[in-house]
Design an enzyme around this catalytic site. Structure first.
Site, PDB file in Angstrom:
ATOM      1  N   ILE A 139      -8.671   7.089  -5.315  1.00 47.76           N
ATOM      2  CA  ILE A 139      -9.608   6.901  -6.416  1.00 47.76           C
ATOM      3  C   ILE A 139     -10.110   5.464  -6.379  1.00 47.76           C
ATOM      4  O   ILE A 139      -9.320   4.521  -6.390  1.00 47.76           O
ATOM      5  CB  ILE A 139      -8.959   7.209  -7.773  1.00 47.76           C
ATOM      6  CG1 ILE A 139      -8.599   8.692  -7.854  1.00 47.76           C
ATOM      7  CG2 ILE A 139      -9.900   6.824  -8.922  1.00 47.76           C
ATOM      8  CD1 ILE A 139      -7.979   9.117  -9.183  1.00 47.76           C
ATOM      9  N   ASP A 141     -11.663   2.638  -8.277  1.00 49.41           N
ATOM     10  CA  ASP A 141     -11.819   2.188  -9.663  1.00 49.41           C
ATOM     11  C   ASP A 141     -12.642   0.901  -9.639  1.00 49.41           C
ATOM     12  O   ASP A 141     -12.109  -0.193  -9.479  1.00 49.41           O
ATOM     13  CB  ASP A 141     -10.436   1.951 -10.273  1.00 49.41           C
ATOM     14  CG  ASP A 141     -10.499   1.517 -11.732  1.00 49.41           C
ATOM     15  OD1 ASP A 141     -11.553   1.706 -12.371  1.00 49.41           O
ATOM     16  OD2 ASP A 141      -9.477   0.993 -12.224  1.00 49.41           O
ATOM     17  N   PHE A 167      -5.138   4.248  -4.704  1.00 46.79           N
ATOM     18  CA  PHE A 167      -6.011   3.696  -5.740  1.00 46.79           C
ATOM     19  C   PHE A 167      -6.539   2.338  -5.290  1.00 46.79           C
ATOM     20  O   PHE A 167      -5.771   1.418  -5.007  1.00 46.79           O
ATOM     21  CB  PHE A 167      -5.239   3.532  -7.057  1.00 46.79           C
ATOM     22  CG  PHE A 167      -4.674   4.823  -7.573  1.00 46.79           C
ATOM     23  CD1 PHE A 167      -5.376   5.585  -8.481  1.00 46.79           C
ATOM     24  CD2 PHE A 167      -3.455   5.294  -7.115  1.00 46.79           C
ATOM     25  CE1 PHE A 167      -4.882   6.793  -8.936  1.00 46.79           C
ATOM     26  CE2 PHE A 167      -2.931   6.501  -7.564  1.00 46.79           C
ATOM     27  CZ  PHE A 167      -3.649   7.260  -8.478  1.00 46.79           C
ATOM     28  N   LYS A 168      -7.850   2.243  -5.215  1.00 43.02           N
ATOM     29  CA  LYS A 168      -8.495   0.969  -4.897  1.00 43.02           C
ATOM     30  C   LYS A 168      -8.972   0.367  -6.217  1.00 43.02           C
ATOM     31  O   LYS A 168      -9.905   0.873  -6.846  1.00 43.02           O
ATOM     32  CB  LYS A 168      -9.669   1.186  -3.945  1.00 43.02           C
ATOM     33  CG  LYS A 168     -10.375  -0.104  -3.540  1.00 43.02           C
ATOM     34  CD  LYS A 168     -11.608   0.213  -2.700  1.00 43.02           C
ATOM     35  CE  LYS A 168     -12.355  -1.045  -2.324  1.00 43.02           C
ATOM     36  NZ  LYS A 168     -13.642  -0.747  -1.660  1.00 43.02           N
ATOM     37  N   ILE A 169      -8.327  -0.704  -6.636  1.00 40.44           N
ATOM     38  CA  ILE A 169      -8.587  -1.300  -7.948  1.00 40.44           C
ATOM     39  C   ILE A 169      -9.485  -2.522  -7.782  1.00 40.44           C
ATOM     40  O   ILE A 169      -9.118  -3.505  -7.139  1.00 40.44           O
ATOM     41  CB  ILE A 169      -7.272  -1.697  -8.651  1.00 40.44           C
ATOM     42  CG1 ILE A 169      -6.323  -0.492  -8.730  1.00 40.44           C
ATOM     43  CG2 ILE A 169      -7.564  -2.253 -10.034  1.00 40.44           C
ATOM     44  CD1 ILE A 169      -6.869   0.699  -9.500  1.00 40.44           C
TER      45      ILE A 169
END
Length: 306
Positions: A139, A141, A167-169
């Site tokens: 995901i 983000d 998750f790529k924040i």
């Protein structure tokens, strides 16, 4: 899901155009070869920094197949399959898997400032995409979506949706969000990753990030930071980060997605650094500034093609 988690440096590959704006597939292959030679642990294609939003569906398919065939398993490839439509995103994701993608990266469904999908709809979206594939979902983000994704919600998705595990924040205070996400999600968080051209990389590594998705121009520099940190030498990681930070900052704050292609062209890897309209060419003074900073570091990108 992969037996071994994907970790390390997975830069975004630019989409290469010729001077007339057409796909340059030979240039695309050279860009990929350079990125692998520069130490990339994997590569992401068709992302926002790949100008995915200026490609036709047919061009997406051509780039996807060209890259995956050319990589031929040398490194894992993440394919961005973002689309507002659940069904189209699921179809894109299945096609990426069937073509050989190791993972898909997806932003939550969004469209403009007035069409917003609530958490129930977002959860259903990712569940249906997950049901269509057998590979991990990352995901993305990022602020560009304008969609708030709390750490609590992301952790719930990781626990409840089978293939959601990376998750790529890229949001403000990314390190704090990564830390909370890891705390809430536990073992369901296989890959908490840094993004945004590594501008927050050291803080994100301190928070527990295990991967970095940056621009594609200097994986050699980013890998020096990530490897030192992974080996337990935080002081060396910080020292290397400080060396590369002026270039990281210039790319992030002054150039954006054009930086990678400009550096690749300057190094003889590709013939043209064209971006597609309505994106504007880089200003000559900005280009000079980018190259001035890069030359101090002697990155492989300026030597590989010569």
């Amino acid at each position: 899901m992969a037996v071994q988690p994907y970790r390390g440096v997975f830069p975004v590959a630019p989409t290469i155009f010729d001077q007339h704006g057409a796909l340059d597939l030979d240039g695309q292959k050279r860009a990929i070869d350079f990125m692998i030679d520069a130490g990339s642990d994997g590569i992401c294609i068709l992302a926002n920094f790949s100008e995915q939003f200026v490609l036709t569906d047919q061009e997406r398919t051509i780039v996807q197949q060209t890259v995956l065939d050319h990589v031929a398993g040398r490194v894992p490839v993440i394919v961005t399959t973002t689309h507002f439509s659940t069904e189209i995103c699921a179809q894109r994701s299945r096609a990426a898997q069937d073509a050989g993608a190791a993972m898909v990266m997806i932003m939550p469904p969004y469209h403009g400032a007035t069409i917003r999908i609530d958490e129930t709809g977002i959860g259903q979206f990712f569940q249906r995409v997950s049901d269509a594939i057998d590979i991990p979902i990352m995901i993305q983000d990022a602020p560009v979506s304008g969609t708030a994704l709390s750490a609590d919600f992301l952790a719930r998705l990781a626990r409840q949706v089978e293939h959601v595990s990376y998750f790529k924040i890229e949001t403000p205070q990314a390190a704090a969000k990564l830390r909370k996400l890891i705390e809430l999600g536990g073992d369901a968080i296989v890959g908490p990753w840094d993004g945004e051209e590594a501008i927050t990389l050291m803080a994100d590594l301190d928070a527990g990030a295990t991967g970095a998705m940056t621009g594609g121009a200097y994986p050699d520099g980013i890998r020096g930071i990530v490897n030192a940190y992974r080996d337990g030498d935080q002081e060396k990681a910080a020292e290397v980060y400080q060396q590369w930070l002026p270039l990281i900052n210039y790319e992030n704050r002054q150039c954006g997605l054009a930086a990678c292609k400009t550096l690749m062209q300057a190094g003889g890897i590709i013939r043209s650094d064209a971006v597609r309209h309505p994106l504007a060419p880089m200003h000559p003074a900005t280009r000079d500034g980018l190259l001035k900073i890069a030359r101090r570091l002697d990155p492989l990108v300026l030597r590989w093609g010569k």
